[in-house]
Write an enzyme that holds these catalytic residues in place. Structure first.
Site, PDB file in Angstrom:
ATOM      1  N   PHE A   1       0.845  -1.184   0.000  1.00 17.20           N
ATOM      2  CA  PHE A   1       0.000   0.000   0.000  1.00 17.20           C
ATOM      3  C   PHE A   1       0.889   1.247   0.000  1.00 17.20           C
ATOM      4  CE2 PHE A   1      -2.010  -3.550   2.109  1.00 17.20           C
ATOM      5  CZ  PHE A   1      -3.243  -3.620   1.483  1.00 17.20           C
TER       6      PHE A   1
ATOM      7  N   ALA B   1      -7.120 -12.570  12.403  1.00 20.25           N
ATOM      8  CA  ALA B   1      -6.347 -13.621  13.069  1.00 20.25           C
ATOM      9  C   ALA B   1      -5.979 -13.190  14.480  1.00 20.25           C
ATOM     10  CB  ALA B   1      -5.085 -13.924  12.264  1.00 20.25           C
TER      11      ALA B   1
ATOM     12  N   THR C   1      -7.696  -9.653   4.177  1.00 15.53           N
ATOM     13  CA  THR C   1      -8.200 -10.331   2.986  1.00 15.53           C
ATOM     14  C   THR C   1      -9.725 -10.311   2.958  1.00 15.53           C
ATOM     15  OG1 THR C   1      -6.293 -11.823   2.959  1.00 15.53           O
ATOM     16  CG2 THR C   1      -8.229 -12.519   1.728  1.00 15.53           C
TER      17      THR C   1
ATOM     18  N   THR D   1       5.020  11.886   7.989  1.00 12.39           N
ATOM     19  CA  THR D   1       6.419  12.209   8.247  1.00 12.39           C
ATOM     20  C   THR D   1       6.612  12.490   9.726  1.00 12.39           C
ATOM     21  OG1 THR D   1       6.646  13.184   6.048  1.00 12.39           O
ATOM     22  CG2 THR D   1       8.310  13.773   7.676  1.00 12.39           C
TER      23      THR D   1
ATOM     24  N   HIS E   1       1.467  -4.408   7.753  1.00 12.16           N
ATOM     25  CA  HIS E   1       1.862  -5.316   8.836  1.00 12.16           C
ATOM     26  C   HIS E   1       2.153  -4.462  10.079  1.00 12.16           C
ATOM     27  CE1 HIS E   1       3.475  -8.098   5.424  1.00 12.16           C
ATOM     28  NE2 HIS E   1       2.161  -8.036   5.456  1.00 12.16           N
TER      29      HIS E   1
ATOM     30  N   CYS F   1      -3.331  -4.924   6.653  1.00 15.79           N
ATOM     31  CA  CYS F   1      -3.621  -5.622   5.405  1.00 15.79           C
ATOM     32  C   CYS F   1      -4.504  -6.820   5.712  1.00 15.79           C
ATOM     33  CB  CYS F   1      -2.316  -6.080   4.748  1.00 15.79           C
ATOM     34  SG  CYS F   1      -2.564  -7.023   3.227  1.00 15.79           S
TER      35      CYS F   1
ATOM     36  N   SER G   1      -6.703  -7.829  -1.179  1.00 14.04           N
ATOM     37  CA  SER G   1      -6.233  -7.195   0.053  1.00 14.04           C
ATOM     38  C   SER G   1      -6.789  -5.782   0.179  1.00 14.04           C
ATOM     39  CB  SER G   1      -4.699  -7.140   0.085  1.00 14.04           C
ATOM     40  OG  SER G   1      -4.146  -8.436   0.137  1.00 14.04           O
TER      41      SER G   1
END
Length: 230
Positions: A2, A73, A59, A156, A111, A57, A50
Site C-alpha cells: 500500500f 487472526a 483479505t 512524516t 503489517h 492488510c 487485500s
C-alpha cells in the site's frame, strides 16, 4: 503493498466472534469477523483481494453492494486495537497499490508492529500536531523526518524522544478531513507500522557485526604479537 494514502473512511458494521468458520479441512472453527461499510474500497474488489483497514492488510472474504467482510487472526488482534472496534466507528481504507503506479506516500506493508497512545494534541495555525507514545520495540525504528504509518496513513515524523518513547507528527488541513486520526481524543490508541527499511537495515547490520567483531579481534591479536616481538 500500500502507499499510506487513505482513499476513504469506512464504517464498522459489526465485529463478531463466529463458531462456524470453515477451516481448510472442512471442519468448523472459531474466528473473528469484521464487516465494514465502504464505497471506494469496493471498486474493483474481488474475493481474496487485500484491503488496508486502518493500517492492517486484510483479505476480503465476502463482498456485498456496500460492505465487505474480513477475518481477523489472533496475531492481528494482539498487535492492533481492533478487538475494541464498535459498530459505527470509522476506519481508514485503502486498496492495494497498482504495480508501476504512482506512490505519493511510502511503501506500507499493512503489517502493524503494535499500537501507540495519543498523549497530546494541539493546533499550529491550520495544522494539527499530535504526540504518540509507544513501546521501545517500535520507537527504535522511528527517526526524525522518516516515514511512519499511523492507522494506515503515511506520515512524516517530526520529533522523536527515545528516553520517553514518544514521537510527533503533523497533519495539514487537507489530511485532517480525510483520515480518522484527528477525531481520536487524547488517550486513544493508533495502529503503528514503522518503515520496513529500518528493519531491513537492522537485520543487515546484525548479520555483519559478528564478522566485524571477529576481524577486530584478529587485528588486536596481531598487534599484540607484533608488540611483543619489539
Amino acid at each position: 503493498m500500500f502507499t499510506g494514502i487513505v482513499e476513504e473512511m469506512g464504517t464498522v458494521v459489526s465485529l463478531e466472534e463466529r463458531e462456524d468458520m470453515t477451516l481448510w479441512d472442512g471442519t468448523l472453527g472459531k474466528g473473528t469477523e469484521l464487516t465494514v461499510k465502504a464505497d471506494v474500497a469496493l471498486q474493483g474488489a474481488y474475493l481474496g483481494c487485500s484491503i488496508c483497514v486502518s493500517g492492517v492488510c486484510l483479505t476480503a472474504t465476502a463482498l456485498a453492494d456496500d460492505t465487505f467482510k474480513v477475518g481477523l487472526a489472533p496475531e492481528t488482534l494482539s498487535k492492533t486495537y481492533f478487538k475494541s472496534l464498535k459498530p459505527g466507528e470509522l476506519v481508514n481504507l485503502e486498496r492495494a497499490s497498482v504495480i508501476g503506479g504512482r506512490n505519493s506516500g511510502h511503501n506500507v506493508q499493512g503489517h502493524v508492529d503494535g499500537t501507540g497512545e495519543i498523549i497530546e494534541k494541539r493546533t499550529d495555525k491550520d495544522s494539527l500536531w499530535i504526540k504518540v507514545r509507544t513501546s521501545p520495540e517500535i520507537i527504535r525504528y522511528i527517526v526524525p523526518k522518516g516515514f511512519v504509518a499511523i492507522d494506515g496513513t503515511s506520515l512524516t515524523v517530526v520529533d522523536v524522544n527515545r528516553e520517553e518513547n514518544w514521537f510527533t507528527f503533523m497533519l495539514i488541513e487537507y489530511t485532517q478531513k480525510k483520515i480518522i486520526v484527528p477525531g481520536k481524543p487524547v488517550g486513544s490508541l493508533v495502529n503503528i507500522e514503522a518503515d520496513v527499511l529500518g528493519k531491513y537495515s537492522e537485520n543487515a547490520v546484525a548479520a555483519f557485526l559478528p564478522r566485524l567483531e571477529a576481524l577486530e579481534a584478529k587485528i588486536a591479536s596481531l598487534e599484540q604479537k607484533l608488540a611483543s616481538k619489539n
